[in-house]
Write an enzyme that holds these catalytic residues in place. Structure first.
Site, PDB file in Angstrom:
ATOM      1  N   LYS A 115       0.844  -1.315  -0.013  1.00 57.23           N
ATOM      2  CA  LYS A 115       0.008  -0.099   0.001  1.00 57.23           C
ATOM      3  C   LYS A 115       1.211   1.329   0.023  1.00 57.23           C
ATOM      4  O   LYS A 115       0.834   1.979  -0.740  1.00 57.23           O
ATOM      5  CB  LYS A 115      -1.242   0.062   1.294  1.00 57.23           C
ATOM      6  CG  LYS A 115      -1.799  -1.076   1.094  1.00 57.23           C
ATOM      7  CD  LYS A 115      -3.426  -0.262   2.414  1.00 57.23           C
ATOM      8  CE  LYS A 115      -4.089  -2.057   1.919  1.00 57.23           C
ATOM      9  NZ  LYS A 115      -5.335  -1.421   3.200  1.00 57.23           N
ATOM     10  N   LYS A 197      -6.273 -13.486  -9.129  1.00 56.43           N
ATOM     11  CA  LYS A 197      -7.217 -13.571  -8.270  1.00 56.43           C
ATOM     12  C   LYS A 197      -8.364 -12.461  -9.334  1.00 56.43           C
ATOM     13  O   LYS A 197      -7.520 -11.406  -9.345  1.00 56.43           O
ATOM     14  CB  LYS A 197      -6.666 -12.373  -6.883  1.00 56.43           C
ATOM     15  CG  LYS A 197      -7.631 -13.646  -5.888  1.00 56.43           C
ATOM     16  CD  LYS A 197      -7.045 -12.907  -4.329  1.00 56.43           C
ATOM     17  CE  LYS A 197      -7.670 -12.479  -3.315  1.00 56.43           C
ATOM     18  NZ  LYS A 197      -7.790 -12.012  -2.105  1.00 56.43           N
ATOM     19  N   LYS A 200     -11.066  -6.385  -6.617  1.00 54.83           N
ATOM     20  CA  LYS A 200     -12.356  -5.554  -7.192  1.00 54.83           C
ATOM     21  C   LYS A 200     -11.552  -4.185  -7.675  1.00 54.83           C
ATOM     22  O   LYS A 200     -12.128  -3.074  -8.053  1.00 54.83           O
ATOM     23  CB  LYS A 200     -12.765  -5.033  -5.451  1.00 54.83           C
ATOM     24  CG  LYS A 200     -12.263  -5.002  -4.648  1.00 54.83           C
ATOM     25  CD  LYS A 200     -12.780  -4.031  -3.495  1.00 54.83           C
ATOM     26  CE  LYS A 200     -12.365  -4.346  -1.971  1.00 54.83           C
ATOM     27  NZ  LYS A 200     -13.396  -3.984  -0.901  1.00 54.83           N
TER      28      LYS A 200
END
Ligand code: TRP
Length: 334
Positions: A115, A197, A200
């Site tokens: 992040k 994967k 979103k």
């Protein structure tokens, strides 16, 4: 803890639009677990502000997520479904636990590293101590089990270490939680690149089924799913696209992969993809309708929010008071 019942805690962030992967990997497991445990399902809005959010949007997404929990089948009379920000003990315990967590431990967290690379202009202290707030979420309720995806295992391991460290100093204060990794857990892959994967945050909207997608969109996305030239519906690592579709179909129909292979023996991929799309739409459409109902029924949802936050507060305060006493804060005068 509560009448000897085992406690379960889990939470999700209200950022991005949830995908079929989130539903099958997390929410769907929560449903089966809610019979076995006393469960708290939290909308972790405090975690969300470690990344800049639009306030109105965050509030809307949080309500969408909370109603989605209920629409997916989690009964708010049996489970505690609430917003993290409505229970101030989360932040208070997180502060205390910060003082029992080492910089070195937090620096090793791969999610922090990822992040901070992604939000290089906003590497704030909250992003760094994010896992401590997560530990507070879990430890406040003396959770025995925590269903999490593989990506959160490192945070759960840290939670266990913090709990054990605290218990070693002060005696048995916290239950040391176990992770629960579901069977299908987080194994739903992208429809456009089955080596990745389903996420979103994928830029390709065809890669993911969003829980908000309507029936036609769902069917169209499955029709476009990347497969192979084998022309055989087989559950095999050599056919990752088809394998992923079988996994999805199994998860929504309850059939085993072998049963799915048998059902589609001799069928073309077109028929199989259509069947998967229809099965997924059949599963998601009623949830969407129920959620729309809830969102239209403000008073009912508000009463759930109020009532469940009170229950969470009650449990959280018990642990917080105990911890405050242990670390040496003065007793409250009543
Ligand atoms: N960090 C988790 C995620 O992004 C969400 C979360 C916050 C959580 N607190 C939690 C999950 C406590 C389980 C238990 O997925």
């Amino acid at each position: 803890m509560l009448n000897g019942e085992k406690m379960l805690f889990s939470g999700m962030q209200a950022t991005g639009t949830l995908t079929l992967g989130n539903y099958l990997g997390a929410l769907n497991n929560w449903l089966t677990l809610s019979d076995e445990y006393k469960c708290l399902y939290c909308v972790v809005d405090e975690h969300s502000i470690t990344v800049r959010q639009d306030p109105a949007e965050l509030r809307k997404r949080a309500r969408n997520l909370l109603t989605l929990y209920i629409a997916a089948g989690l009964d708010p009379e049996k489970n505690i479904i609430y917003y993290q920000s409505h229970v101030s003990a989360h932040a208070e315990l997180a502060w205390i636990l910060n003082c029992y967590t080492y910089m070195g431990e937090l620096q090793r967290m791969t999610q922090f590293k990822d992040k901070s690379a992604k939000h290089a202009d906003n590497i704030n202290a909250g992003l760094f101590t994010y896992p401590v707030l997560m530990a507070a979420d879990i430890l406040l309720y003396q959770a025995d089990v925590v269903p999490v995806g593989i990506d959160q295992m490192q945070h759960l391991e840290l939670t266990r270490n913090i709990a054990e460290r605290f218990n070693n100093i002060y005696g048995d204060v916290f239950t040391v939680p176990e992770a629960y990794i579901g069977k299908v857990g987080a194994k739903i892959q992208s429809l456009q690149d089955p080596s990745k994967k389903m996420s979103k945050s994928d830029e390709n909207v065809n890669a993911s089924i969003y829980l908000t997608d309507d029936r036609d969109t769902i069917i169209r996305k499955f029709k476009r799913a990347v497969t192979d030239n084998e022309a055989c519906v087989r559950y095999s690592d050599d056919q990752p696209g088809i394998k992923n579709l079988i996994t999805i179909y199994s998860a929504v129909t309850g059939k085993t992969p072998a049963e799915v292979e048998a059902e589609f023996a001799g069928s073309g991929y077109g028929d199989f993809k259509l069947a998967v799309g229809e099965a997924v739409a059949d599963r998601l459409n009623p949830i969407q309708a129920k959620q729309a109902d809830l969102l239209a029924n403000k008073d009912y949802v508000d009463s759930i929010i109020k009532n469940n936050a009170e229950q969470a507060n009650y449990l959280a305060q018990k642990t917080l008071r105990k911890v405050q006493k242990k670390v040496g804060f003065p007793e409250r005068i009543r």
